[in-house]
Design a protein around this motif. Structure first.
Motif, mmCIF file in Angstrom:
data_model
loop_
_atom_site.group_PDB
_atom_site.id
_atom_site.type_symbol
_atom_site.label_atom_id
_atom_site.label_comp_id
_atom_site.label_asym_id
_atom_site.label_seq_id
_atom_site.Cartn_x
_atom_site.Cartn_y
_atom_site.Cartn_z
ATOM 1 N N SER A 249 7.012 -8.986 -15.024
ATOM 2 C CA SER A 249 7.119 -9.314 -13.604
ATOM 3 C C SER A 249 7.958 -10.566 -13.413
ATOM 4 C CB SER A 249 5.718 -9.528 -13.024
ATOM 5 O OG SER A 249 5.761 -10.341 -11.877
ATOM 6 N N TYR B 138 13.327 -10.276 -4.730
ATOM 7 C CA TYR B 138 12.200 -9.441 -4.306
ATOM 8 C C TYR B 138 12.759 -8.133 -3.752
ATOM 9 C CZ TYR B 138 7.551 -8.214 -2.806
ATOM 10 O OH TYR B 138 6.339 -7.584 -2.687
ATOM 11 N N ASP C 116 9.544 -0.807 -5.148
ATOM 12 C CA ASP C 116 8.270 -0.486 -5.789
ATOM 13 C C ASP C 116 7.046 -0.741 -4.929
ATOM 14 O OD1 ASP C 116 9.791 -0.084 -8.179
ATOM 15 O OD2 ASP C 116 9.789 -2.245 -8.474
ATOM 16 N N ARG C 117 7.231 -1.134 -3.686
ATOM 17 C CA ARG C 117 6.077 -1.623 -2.943
ATOM 18 C C ARG C 117 6.085 -1.100 -1.516
ATOM 19 N NH1 ARG C 117 9.001 -5.573 -5.630
ATOM 20 N NH2 ARG C 117 7.886 -6.693 -7.262
ATOM 21 N N ASN C 118 4.893 -0.806 -0.998
ATOM 22 C CA ASN C 118 4.817 -0.524 0.429
ATOM 23 C C ASN C 118 4.708 -1.849 1.179
ATOM 24 O OD1 ASN C 118 2.116 -1.373 0.409
ATOM 25 N ND2 ASN C 118 1.340 0.703 0.174
ATOM 26 N N LEU D 177 2.409 -3.253 2.815
ATOM 27 C CA LEU D 177 1.192 -4.038 2.641
ATOM 28 C C LEU D 177 1.243 -4.855 1.357
ATOM 29 C CD1 LEU D 177 -1.471 -1.411 3.777
ATOM 30 C CD2 LEU D 177 -0.567 -3.344 5.074
ATOM 31 N N SER D 178 1.667 -4.206 0.257
ATOM 32 C CA SER D 178 1.742 -4.955 -0.994
ATOM 33 C C SER D 178 2.852 -5.997 -0.943
ATOM 34 C CB SER D 178 1.951 -4.007 -2.176
ATOM 35 O OG SER D 178 3.172 -3.308 -2.064
ATOM 36 N N GLN E 275 3.619 -7.810 1.669
ATOM 37 C CA GLN E 275 3.040 -8.974 2.327
ATOM 38 C C GLN E 275 2.114 -9.729 1.385
ATOM 39 O OE1 GLN E 275 1.659 -9.120 6.612
ATOM 40 N NE2 GLN E 275 -0.325 -9.015 5.578
ATOM 41 N N SER E 276 1.304 -8.998 0.621
ATOM 42 C CA SER E 276 0.397 -9.653 -0.318
ATOM 43 C C SER E 276 1.164 -10.437 -1.368
ATOM 44 C CB SER E 276 -0.494 -8.602 -0.991
ATOM 45 O OG SER E 276 -1.317 -7.949 -0.050
ATOM 46 N N ASP E 277 2.207 -9.816 -1.935
ATOM 47 C CA ASP E 277 3.022 -10.495 -2.939
ATOM 48 C C ASP E 277 3.640 -11.774 -2.378
ATOM 49 O OD1 ASP E 277 2.534 -8.667 -4.902
ATOM 50 O OD2 ASP E 277 4.468 -7.662 -4.767
#
Length: 601
Positions: A366, A386, A390-392, A394-395, A397-399
């Protein structure tokens, strides 16, 4: 939106004889039908069609099932709804499939217009009662019949969306000889919400017809071609072609103006899976997805000025020339080489370490983890790439909130390479948004708002960068997207490697009205093969003169030295044109990057 593929030909491939009533299987073999819906949902379909194509009184009468119209249609909707619930894919839609009656309407046939309309009303009423989200009229060859079906749909429910699709021949005409220029306006006038084409032909002929339709209607367009060479099975054609071929044409349909894409006879979940991946990658590069929501509450939190967010932001805001060097994360868990490389680069005065995110869709540590290690152990700022791949949302925002919490304050928002380009071609991409949408998300976080428009308390403080490619073949599209990124909140840009100064000069001239600080990418070539690979496989614009210089260098050491020399020349040439430079370190040769930077001293 991506619809599913074939039902009839898929049932045939599973051993259902062609003399069976496929619609009746909703009652006698519900697990089989539900399983097909689930397979399509798993493959990425956003719209699944009920197994009711022939569930009208005339077609069912051939199997002595005319009294089962309502039961079969209700069961078809129920099975689709169960598949949705089982996969927890509540955002997918259920389309009630309505096909032709299988018998001609007067004056050429034996069925009156009133009888035809009554049959359609009976079927569509059952589908509507079952709770479909939309009606899809498919594989209609005669305009008077699809007109009757449209009127029936409006009589049952004036508000339900209706997709009206005509089947065409190789010339683009419907079975009654009507051209797209003729049937397109009629379907528009008759109240279709989406006008489209399905069955009849493969992707090539359908693409030509879509292009013709686009020129004569403002309604959304649907395209669901067959796959491959036809084989007739009880009035339906099975076509066979590869998923990759269908995927390539899915992208072409979207570029031609289609908003609703899927497959018809011969397409399988594998075809839809490939189309889903191709469309997500294509959308990520051609569509301006934006996460823009109305705030439920006003946020009082605001990001500090760029100069106060990071040292890199301070230098950019002050107009100082910034330097970054790219460090690629390791393929394993041991990051000693990368950490030592960062320590060496800090010692020679590099401003920040640029850490890409699984470049070329390869699996590596990562980059966020390496960023944290680098900042903690070396005390040098990092610029975190970034990606959206690989991410929706929601993920994402979390990242991003996590990155802000651990002190990562510099971002480059990019779409990302699709998995098909990497070592794991079966991996799936997400691409909920592209780089433009991602910039919107970060901009909102910097203003104290989440993706739903809700206050998050303290605002993030990211220095917000984006990618740019002055050498892309479709430069008009690149400029358009770059402007969108700036309008969304981008504060600086990092370009792809520069080998042709004319392209960079042209790019800078074209963005002068929405100019933000630009950091030029500089890549020291390592060998003639490296140069050829970048030019022909990565599509980086490299003049033939540079290829020739690398080829004539002779030994491997001489080629690496020539690559550094070329990079130094590029850096010296762009020094007064841009606001910074990012130097790559191919194969972890950080000393080569430092050698390039010597030209600034």
């Amino acid at each position: 939106m991506l619809a599913d593929g074939a039902m009839g030909s898929l049932l045939y491939s599973k051993g259902i004889f062609i003399n069976r009533c496929y619609d009746e299987l909703n009652l006698s073999q519900p697990d089989l039908i539900r399983g097909i819906h689930e397979d399509y949902l798993q493959a990425g379909a956003e719209v699944i069609e009920t197994n009711t194509f022939g569930a009208n009184t005339f077609r069912l009468a051939r199997h002595s099932l005319a009294d089962k119209v309502r039961e079969i249609n209700l069961a078809g909707v129920h099975l689709a709804r169960q598949a949705l619930a089982g996969k927890k894919t509540s955002d997918a839609l259920i389309a009630g499939s309505v096909g032709p009656l299988g018998i001609r309407i007067e004056p050429l046939g034996k069925v009156s217009i009133d009888e035809a309309r009554a049959a359609f009303i009976e079927q569509i009423t059952a589908l509507s009662e079952g709770g479909v989200d939309l009606i899809i009229l498919e594989t209609f060859g005669y305009l008077e019949e699809i007109h009757s079906a449209l009127l029936a749909a409006r009589a049952v429910n004036a508000d339900i969306p209706v997709i009206a699709m005509v089947t065409i021949d190789e010339e683009g005409n419907s079975l009654d000889g009507s051209s797209p220029e003729a049937f397109g306006p009629k379907l528009d006038d008759w109240g279709a919400d989406v006008i489209g084409l399905n069955c009849g032909v493969g992707p090539v002929n359908m693409l030509e017809a879509v292009e013709r339709l686009k020129g004569i209607t403002n309604k959304p367009i649907a395209a669901q071609p067959n796959a491959g060479i036809p084989r007739s099975i009880e009035g339906r054609n099975i076509y066979l072609c590869s998923p990759e071929y269908m995927a390539s044409y899915a992208r072409k349909f979207v570029r031609a103006g289609a908003q609703f894409v899927g497959g018809c006879c011969g397409t399988t979940p594998e075809h839809i899976r490939s189309m889903r991946s191709a469309l997500r990658a294509s959308e990520a590069r051609t569509t301006s997805f934006q996460v823009v929501t109305e705030a439920k509450k006003e946020s009082s939190a605001k990001a500090p000025p760029l100069a106060e967010r990071s040292n890199l932001g301070r230098k950019i805001a002050a107009g100082e020339f910034v330097t970054m060097v790219e460090i690629v994360p390791p393929k394993g868990t041991n990051a000693i080489k990368e950490i030592e490389g960062a320590r060496y680069l800090k010692s020679v005065g590099v401003d920040a370490i640029n850490i890409p995110d699984s470049p070329r869709a390869s699996a590596r540590m990562s980059n966020q983890a390496l960023s944290i290690l680098t900042q903690q152990q070396v005390q040098i700022e990092v610029v975190l790439h970034y990606t959206c791949r690989d991410r929706n949302v929601l993920s994402m925002q979390s990242d991003l909130l996590g990155a802000a919490a651990v002190g990562i304050n510099n971002l480059i928002c990019i779409t990302g390479d699709p998995p098909k380009l990497g070592n794991y071609p079966d991996a799936t991409a997400v691409f909920d948004v592209d780089a433009i949408g991602l910039v919107n998300i970060v901009h909102n976080l910097n203003n104290g708002m989440d993706i739903g428009g809700n206050p998050i308390g303290s605002a993030t403080a990211f220095a917000l960068g984006v990618g740019a490619n002055p050498g892309v073949p479709n430069i008009d599209e690149e400029i358009r997207r770059f402007q969108f990124k700036v309008e969304a909140g981008a504060e600086f840009a990092v370009t792809q490697p520069v080998f042709d100064l004319r392209l960079l000069e042209s790019f800078l001239e074209r963005i002068k009205d929405f100019r933000i600080p630009v950091v030029a990418g500089i890549w020291p070539l390592t060998s003639p093969r490296n140069a050829e690979f970048m030019k022909n496989e990565l599509r980086v614009s490299i003049p033939d003169s540079i290829i020739e210089r690398m080829t004539n260098a002779g030994s491997a050491d001489a080629a690496r030295a020539e690559g550094v020399l070329i990079a130094r020349e590029m850096l010296a040439a762009v020094r007064n044109m841009v606001e910074g430079a990012q130097i790559s370190a191919p194969m972890g040769r950080y000393s080569s990057a430092v050698d390039v930077l010597e030209v600034l001293r």
